[in-house]
Design a protein around this motif. Structure first.
Motif, PDB file in Angstrom:
ATOM      1  N   HIS A  71       1.101 -57.068   8.761  1.00  0.00           N
ATOM      2  CA  HIS A  71       1.292 -57.441  10.208  1.00  0.00           C
ATOM      3  C   HIS A  71       2.890 -58.313  10.364  1.00  0.00           C
ATOM      4  O   HIS A  71       3.241 -58.711  11.374  1.00  0.00           O
ATOM      5  CB  HIS A  71       0.274 -58.386  10.780  1.00  0.00           C
ATOM      6  CG  HIS A  71      -0.837 -57.423  11.438  1.00  0.00           C
ATOM      7  ND1 HIS A  71      -1.246 -57.559  12.517  1.00  0.00           N
ATOM      8  CD2 HIS A  71      -1.205 -56.195  10.929  1.00  0.00           C
ATOM      9  CE1 HIS A  71      -2.291 -56.849  12.727  1.00  0.00           C
ATOM     10  NE2 HIS A  71      -2.419 -55.825  11.898  1.00  0.00           N
ATOM     11  N   ILE A  74       5.341 -57.245  12.698  1.00  0.00           N
ATOM     12  CA  ILE A  74       5.074 -57.070  14.219  1.00  0.00           C
ATOM     13  C   ILE A  74       4.313 -58.528  14.302  1.00  0.00           C
ATOM     14  O   ILE A  74       3.441 -58.605  15.271  1.00  0.00           O
ATOM     15  CB  ILE A  74       3.925 -55.978  14.113  1.00  0.00           C
ATOM     16  CG1 ILE A  74       2.868 -55.958  13.303  1.00  0.00           C
ATOM     17  CG2 ILE A  74       4.867 -54.898  14.082  1.00  0.00           C
ATOM     18  CD1 ILE A  74       1.548 -55.441  13.991  1.00  0.00           C
ATOM     19  N   ARG A  76       4.955 -60.908  16.207  1.00  0.00           N
ATOM     20  CA  ARG A  76       5.080 -61.219  17.935  1.00  0.00           C
ATOM     21  C   ARG A  76       3.668 -60.595  18.418  1.00  0.00           C
ATOM     22  O   ARG A  76       3.055 -61.374  19.209  1.00  0.00           O
ATOM     23  CB  ARG A  76       6.006 -60.631  18.371  1.00  0.00           C
ATOM     24  CG  ARG A  76       7.378 -61.764  18.388  1.00  0.00           C
ATOM     25  CD  ARG A  76       8.805 -61.040  18.815  1.00  0.00           C
ATOM     26  NE  ARG A  76       9.533 -61.914  18.642  1.00  0.00           N
ATOM     27  CZ  ARG A  76      10.570 -61.638  17.579  1.00  0.00           C
ATOM     28  NH1 ARG A  76      10.089 -60.783  16.637  1.00  0.00           N
ATOM     29  NH2 ARG A  76      11.523 -62.490  17.252  1.00  0.00           N
ATOM     30  N   GLU A  77       3.321 -59.445  18.035  1.00  0.00           N
ATOM     31  CA  GLU A  77       2.228 -58.668  18.670  1.00  0.00           C
ATOM     32  C   GLU A  77       0.755 -58.933  17.838  1.00  0.00           C
ATOM     33  O   GLU A  77      -0.165 -59.000  18.557  1.00  0.00           O
ATOM     34  CB  GLU A  77       2.450 -57.276  18.636  1.00  0.00           C
ATOM     35  CG  GLU A  77       3.505 -56.803  19.390  1.00  0.00           C
ATOM     36  CD  GLU A  77       4.869 -56.826  18.909  1.00  0.00           C
ATOM     37  OE1 GLU A  77       4.980 -57.074  17.540  1.00  0.00           O
ATOM     38  OE2 GLU A  77       5.724 -56.774  19.505  1.00  0.00           O
ATOM     39  N   SER A  78       0.908 -59.579  16.856  1.00  0.00           N
ATOM     40  CA  SER A  78      -0.388 -59.780  16.020  1.00  0.00           C
ATOM     41  C   SER A  78      -1.039 -61.199  16.483  1.00  0.00           C
ATOM     42  O   SER A  78      -0.192 -62.163  16.845  1.00  0.00           O
ATOM     43  CB  SER A  78       0.004 -59.800  14.572  1.00  0.00           C
ATOM     44  OG  SER A  78      -1.037 -60.313  13.859  1.00  0.00           O
ATOM     45  N   THR A  79      -2.226 -61.153  16.360  1.00  0.00           N
ATOM     46  CA  THR A  79      -3.079 -62.248  16.530  1.00  0.00           C
ATOM     47  C   THR A  79      -3.281 -63.138  15.286  1.00  0.00           C
ATOM     48  O   THR A  79      -3.981 -64.305  15.451  1.00  0.00           O
ATOM     49  CB  THR A  79      -4.247 -62.350  17.307  1.00  0.00           C
ATOM     50  OG1 THR A  79      -5.142 -61.276  16.500  1.00  0.00           O
ATOM     51  CG2 THR A  79      -4.223 -61.374  18.741  1.00  0.00           C
ATOM     52  N   ARG A  86       4.491 -68.694  13.559  1.00  0.00           N
ATOM     53  CA  ARG A  86       5.193 -67.940  14.647  1.00  0.00           C
ATOM     54  C   ARG A  86       6.389 -68.750  14.629  1.00  0.00           C
ATOM     55  O   ARG A  86       7.640 -67.968  14.984  1.00  0.00           O
ATOM     56  CB  ARG A  86       4.453 -67.769  15.907  1.00  0.00           C
ATOM     57  CG  ARG A  86       3.384 -66.925  15.906  1.00  0.00           C
ATOM     58  CD  ARG A  86       2.550 -66.964  17.196  1.00  0.00           C
ATOM     59  NE  ARG A  86       1.448 -66.255  17.349  1.00  0.00           N
ATOM     60  CZ  ARG A  86       1.536 -64.851  17.381  1.00  0.00           C
ATOM     61  NH1 ARG A  86       2.817 -64.164  17.569  1.00  0.00           N
ATOM     62  NH2 ARG A  86       0.559 -64.207  17.322  1.00  0.00           N
TER      63      ARG A  86
END
Length: 159
Positions: A71, A74, A76-79, A86
């Motif tokens: 991840h 990605i 920014r989109e990942s939790t 971040r």
């Protein structure tokens, strides 16, 4: 891919200094897990197969979850990443691909909200260091995996 020159042999003084800078990172105020993410993300952005290969293996050896490694591009989109992680990834991206007019205040402020001045300074040096390694390894086409034995990376079980 054919390696161009052996920069370690040709410029041993510079190699030793850069290696020293890398070793100093271990004394950094930035936690190891974030340093791994920073190294991986910058290496992805710079297209450095050697460094990406090395740092994914190091992260795995040090307990990083595989899905988080997948991840990283990605984030920014990942939790799967904390606000602090971040912020470190955002700082990595902005310093790896510097915008024409410098680092925007809003990004600095967001990152500064997660890191003390000392931590932000240490994080910046970590990003500078991986970018230096990326540039030398991309320039001279260092083959991924060729240092696995020397750096104990075979323990990752990914070779």
């Amino acid at each position: 891919m054919t390696k161009r020159i052996n920069y370690m042999k040709e410029s041993p003084e510079f190699f030793k200094k850069l290696m020293g800078l890398s070793m100093q990172e271990k004394e950094s105020s930035i936690e190891e897990s974030i340093r791994h993410l920073v190294h991986i993300r910058a290496s992805q952005m710079n297209g450095c197969g050697f460094c990406l290969d090395m740092h994914v293996k190091e992260a795995k050896i040090h307990g990083e979850r595989e899905l988080r490694l997948y991840h990283t591009p990605i984030w920014r989109e990942s939790t799967l990443f904390s606000p602090r992680e971040r912020a470190a990834l955002a700082w990595t991206e902005i310093l790896t691909k510097l915008p024409e007019h410098g680092v925007p205040d809003d990004i600095y402020d967001r990152v500064r909200g997660q890191f003390s001045e000392k931590e932000l300074s240490d994080l910046t040096f970590s990003i500078m260091t991986i970018n230096a390694w990326n540039r030398v390894n991309v320039a001279f086409k260092t083959e991924p995996g060729t240092a696995d034995q020397a750096y104990g990376l075979t323990k990752a079980g990914l070779s």
